[in-house]
Design a protein around this motif. Structure first.
Motif, PDB file in Angstrom:
ATOM      1  N   VAL A 163       0.818  -1.214   0.000  1.00 43.72           N
ATOM      2  CA  VAL A 163       0.000   0.000   0.000  1.00 43.72           C
ATOM      3  C   VAL A 163       0.851   1.265   0.000  1.00 43.72           C
ATOM      4  O   VAL A 163       0.582   2.198  -0.780  1.00 43.72           O
ATOM      5  CB  VAL A 163      -1.009  -0.019   1.168  1.00 43.72           C
ATOM      6  N   PRO A 164       1.907   1.376   0.827  1.00 45.49           N
ATOM      7  CA  PRO A 164       2.714   2.595   0.779  1.00 45.49           C
ATOM      8  C   PRO A 164       3.339   2.862  -0.594  1.00 45.49           C
ATOM      9  O   PRO A 164       3.506   4.028  -0.978  1.00 45.49           O
ATOM     10  CB  PRO A 164       3.790   2.351   1.843  1.00 45.49           C
ATOM     11  N   VAL A 165       3.690   1.809  -1.330  1.00 42.92           N
ATOM     12  CA  VAL A 165       4.249   2.000  -2.673  1.00 42.92           C
ATOM     13  C   VAL A 165       3.189   2.596  -3.596  1.00 42.92           C
ATOM     14  O   VAL A 165       3.447   3.555  -4.344  1.00 42.92           O
ATOM     15  CB  VAL A 165       4.780   0.664  -3.241  1.00 42.92           C
ATOM     16  N   LEU A 166       1.972   2.040  -3.555  1.00 41.75           N
ATOM     17  CA  LEU A 166       0.885   2.561  -4.390  1.00 41.75           C
ATOM     18  C   LEU A 166       0.548   3.993  -4.001  1.00 41.75           C
ATOM     19  O   LEU A 166       0.257   4.837  -4.870  1.00 41.75           O
ATOM     20  CB  LEU A 166      -0.348   1.670  -4.268  1.00 41.75           C
ATOM     21  N   GLN A 167       0.596   4.303  -2.708  1.00 38.38           N
ATOM     22  CA  GLN A 167       0.317   5.672  -2.259  1.00 38.38           C
ATOM     23  C   GLN A 167       1.402   6.634  -2.725  1.00 38.38           C
ATOM     24  O   GLN A 167       1.105   7.739  -3.197  1.00 38.38           O
ATOM     25  CB  GLN A 167       0.195   5.700  -0.735  1.00 38.38           C
ATOM     26  N   ALA A 168       2.662   6.209  -2.636  1.00 39.72           N
ATOM     27  CA  ALA A 168       3.759   7.076  -3.063  1.00 39.72           C
ATOM     28  C   ALA A 168       3.698   7.362  -4.558  1.00 39.72           C
ATOM     29  O   ALA A 168       4.143   8.431  -5.014  1.00 39.72           O
ATOM     30  CB  ALA A 168       5.101   6.425  -2.704  1.00 39.72           C
ATOM     31  N   ARG A 169       3.125   6.434  -5.321  1.00 38.63           N
ATOM     32  CA  ARG A 169       2.987   6.629  -6.767  1.00 38.63           C
ATOM     33  C   ARG A 169       1.723   7.410  -7.130  1.00 38.63           C
ATOM     34  O   ARG A 169       1.442   7.635  -8.312  1.00 38.63           O
ATOM     35  CB  ARG A 169       2.966   5.271  -7.472  1.00 38.63           C
ATOM     36  N   GLY A 170       0.947   7.791  -6.114  1.00 42.10           N
ATOM     37  CA  GLY A 170      -0.267   8.549  -6.363  1.00 42.10           C
ATOM     38  C   GLY A 170      -1.410   7.734  -6.916  1.00 42.10           C
ATOM     39  O   GLY A 170      -2.348   8.290  -7.494  1.00 42.10           O
ATOM     40  N   ARG A 171      -1.380   6.429  -6.720  1.00 44.56           N
ATOM     41  CA  ARG A 171      -2.405   5.551  -7.292  1.00 44.56           C
ATOM     42  C   ARG A 171      -3.435   5.080  -6.265  1.00 44.56           C
ATOM     43  O   ARG A 171      -4.441   4.475  -6.641  1.00 44.56           O
ATOM     44  CB  ARG A 171      -1.756   4.324  -7.945  1.00 44.56           C
ATOM     45  N   PHE A 172      -3.178   5.334  -4.991  1.00 43.27           N
ATOM     46  CA  PHE A 172      -4.096   4.843  -3.968  1.00 43.27           C
ATOM     47  C   PHE A 172      -4.248   5.893  -2.883  1.00 43.27           C
ATOM     48  O   PHE A 172      -3.284   6.575  -2.524  1.00 43.27           O
ATOM     49  CB  PHE A 172      -3.595   3.514  -3.383  1.00 43.27           C
ATOM     50  N   ARG A 173      -5.450   6.004  -2.366  1.00 47.87           N
ATOM     51  CA  ARG A 173      -5.768   7.044  -1.394  1.00 47.87           C
ATOM     52  C   ARG A 173      -4.875   6.968  -0.153  1.00 47.87           C
ATOM     53  O   ARG A 173      -4.456   5.878   0.269  1.00 47.87           O
ATOM     54  CB  ARG A 173      -7.240   6.928  -0.968  1.00 47.87           C
ATOM     55  N   THR A 174      -4.634   8.123   0.434  1.00 46.50           N
ATOM     56  CA  THR A 174      -3.961   8.186   1.734  1.00 46.50           C
ATOM     57  C   THR A 174      -4.967   8.425   2.852  1.00 46.50           C
ATOM     58  O   THR A 174      -4.631   8.322   4.024  1.00 46.50           O
ATOM     59  CB  THR A 174      -2.897   9.297   1.764  1.00 46.50           C
ATOM     60  N   ASP A 175      -6.202   8.751   2.469  1.00 41.59           N
ATOM     61  CA  ASP A 175      -7.298   8.843   3.425  1.00 41.59           C
ATOM     62  C   ASP A 175      -8.603   8.598   2.686  1.00 41.59           C
ATOM     63  O   ASP A 175      -8.657   8.671   1.453  1.00 41.59           O
ATOM     64  CB  ASP A 175      -7.328  10.208   4.111  1.00 41.59           C
ATOM     65  N   TYR A 176      -9.646   8.311   3.429  1.00 46.02           N
ATOM     66  CA  TYR A 176     -10.943   8.053   2.821  1.00 46.02           C
ATOM     67  C   TYR A 176     -11.556   9.345   2.288  1.00 46.02           C
ATOM     68  O   TYR A 176     -11.484  10.390   2.938  1.00 46.02           O
ATOM     69  CB  TYR A 176     -11.892   7.394   3.829  1.00 46.02           C
ATOM     70  N   GLU A 177     -12.180   9.254   1.104  1.00 37.72           N
ATOM     71  CA  GLU A 177     -12.789  10.429   0.490  1.00 37.72           C
ATOM     72  C   GLU A 177     -14.125  10.759   1.129  1.00 37.72           C
ATOM     73  O   GLU A 177     -14.519  11.933   1.178  1.00 37.72           O
ATOM     74  CB  GLU A 177     -13.020  10.195  -1.018  1.00 37.72           C
ATOM     75  N   GLY A 178     -14.860   9.755   1.571  1.00 39.29           N
ATOM     76  CA  GLY A 178     -16.193   9.982   2.124  1.00 39.29           C
ATOM     77  C   GLY A 178     -16.424   9.139   3.347  1.00 39.29           C
ATOM     78  O   GLY A 178     -15.547   8.409   3.816  1.00 39.29           O
TER      79      GLY A 178
END
Length: 432
Positions: A409-424
């Motif tokens: 998950v941290p790799v996907l987040q660092a690449r901007g592909r996965f949320r770092t917090d919930y949108e809703g």
């Protein structure tokens, strides 16, 4: 020129028993002793929530085979009861379970799922299934399952009814006027449904839920199943071994949805995914080998013999799989045989490794490697149009969901592909 933004990735945890590898429970450090304890499943949900997953999903079954219980755990706690407990120990993650339209009454199902949606603040989802075995049917007053076409016709009517029930008592009818009017009864709607399979007067005795209604999921693979998903589903759990077959399925579902007058972008297609994560590729492969070594060899070879239509008892476990005839020459069930051929073609496994792929995923995609390698493959599928996300199926729990959350998950987040917090705050909002 600015590059177009790549789509966000959706992740769902499919939690089952001690993990999806059939031998995971045999490990000395397995979670097999924790299955009666709801706090174990609460901790899995909190781990997935820490990883900002859309939802945690529990499948369900309506029977247990007495002859098969020695081989490992199957179902345990009833999932709606369990998810209600999990709702109180989590804040954001969606809560999805299976409901059988073959055995359930739509009013009862709508009421239970609406209750879960209220209790969770709008995080409930339901995967409507038609069930699979005659053993299940005999637990519900039937001699055997209805025919396939009838089950799917019933499922279509079931979804229509529960959807109307969830809308039958609008939340804005609640006045809470302490001088005498609790609700405006004129805003409630009777269904007076008299269909082929169900008779339901309505309205539901629970007002509409925080997200309007629970999110509808489907996992249809057959022709009627795909049509049902295209008509109703917001999230779809799919089965695909490789990118090509996953893309074919997603393209087909999206085309069917468009023909139904729906926006295909409203469907989130998530193939099942088994992952073995290691700090090195060798460590990830060693993790897989560790679980594969626990497989009961004789039983596993018998299962493989059924899949490939020939005796496998003398196959050497740590040698390559013997050459198999092309699918055109195979006279047995071609679905699983085709998967076996694709595994051999793409992975070139030993016999033991092939048994492990089938034991952990049974035809679902399997990624093995470092966090970066697994993130690369996830992105390749998403950007190749094969998926909108993945229904993660950890081989062993809790180890493999913790490894994914902490490393991938941290790799996907660092690449901007996965949320770092919930949108809703609701499942529907987080599914986008």
């Amino acid at each position: 020129m600015a590059q177009p933004q790549k789509p966000d990735i959706h992740l769902n945890l499919f939690a089952h028993g001690c993990g999806h590898h059939s031998a995971a429970w045999r490990s000395p450090d397995s979670s097999v002793d924790l299955l009666p304890d709801v706090s174990f499943f609460e901790s899995l949900a909190r781990t997935a929530e820490r990883g900002r997953f859309d939802a945690i999903f529990f499948a369900d079954g309506q029977s247990v085979g007495i002859g098969g219980v020695a081989k490992g755990p199957t179902w345990f706690l009833e999932p709606i009861t369990m998810l209600t407990a999990i709702a109180r120990s989590t804040s954001n993650i969606g809560l999805v379970t299976t409901v059988s339209s073959t055995f359930w009454n739509p009013f009862h199902a709508a009421r239970l799922m609406a209750s879960l949606d209220h209790i969770s603040g709008g995080r409930a989802g339901v995967n409507v299934v038609t069930s699979m075995t005659d053993d299940e049917a005999r637990n519900h007053g039937m001699d055997k399952l209805p025919e396939h076409a009838e089950r799917y016709a019933r499922a279509d009517e079931f979804i229509e009814v529960i959807t109307r029930l969830w809308a039958s008592w609008p939340a804005d009818s609640l006045l809470r006027d302490r001088d005498g009017n609790y609700a405006d009864g004129s805003m409630l709607n009777r269904l007076d449904h008299d269909g082929e399979f169900f008779q339901v007067a309505g309205p539901l005795n629970i007002p509409s839920t925080p997200q309007g209604r629970p999110v509808l999921f489907q996992a249809g693979a057959s022709e009627p199943g795909r049509d049902l998903a295209a008509r109703h589903a917001e999230g779809i759990y799919a089965v695909a071994w490789d990118l090509e077959s996953a893309k074919d399925y997603r393209d087909d579902i999206r085309s069917r949805a468009e023909r139904q007058g729906r926006n295909p972008d409203d469907l989130v297609v998530m193939p099942g995914l088994v992952t073995y994560v290691g700090t090195t590729e060798e460590a990830a492969k060693a993790r897989q080998a560790e679980l594969n070594a626990l497989l009961p060899v004789e039983d596993s070879l018998k299962q493989l013999a059924f899949f490939v239509g020939q005796d496998t008892s003398d196959w050497e476990l740590d040698a390559p799989v013997p050459e198999l005839p092309p699918i055109e020459e195979f006279t047995g069930p071609k679905g699983r045989y085709g998967t076996v051929l694709r595994i051999i073609e793409t992975k070139n496994p030993t016999v033991r490794e092939l048994l492990g792929y089938l034991a952990a995923g049974g035809g679902h995609a399997t990624f093995i490697g470092t966090p970066e390698q697994i993130a690369d493959e996830i992105e390749r599928w998403i950007d190749g149009g094969a998926a909108d996300g993945f229904n993660l199926m950890p081989p062993a729990l809790p180890h493999d969901i913790e490894a994914f959350v902490d490393l991938v998950v941290p790799v996907l987040q660092a690449r901007g592909r996965f949320r770092t917090d919930y949108e809703g705050s609701t499942l529907r909002e987080n599914l986008g």
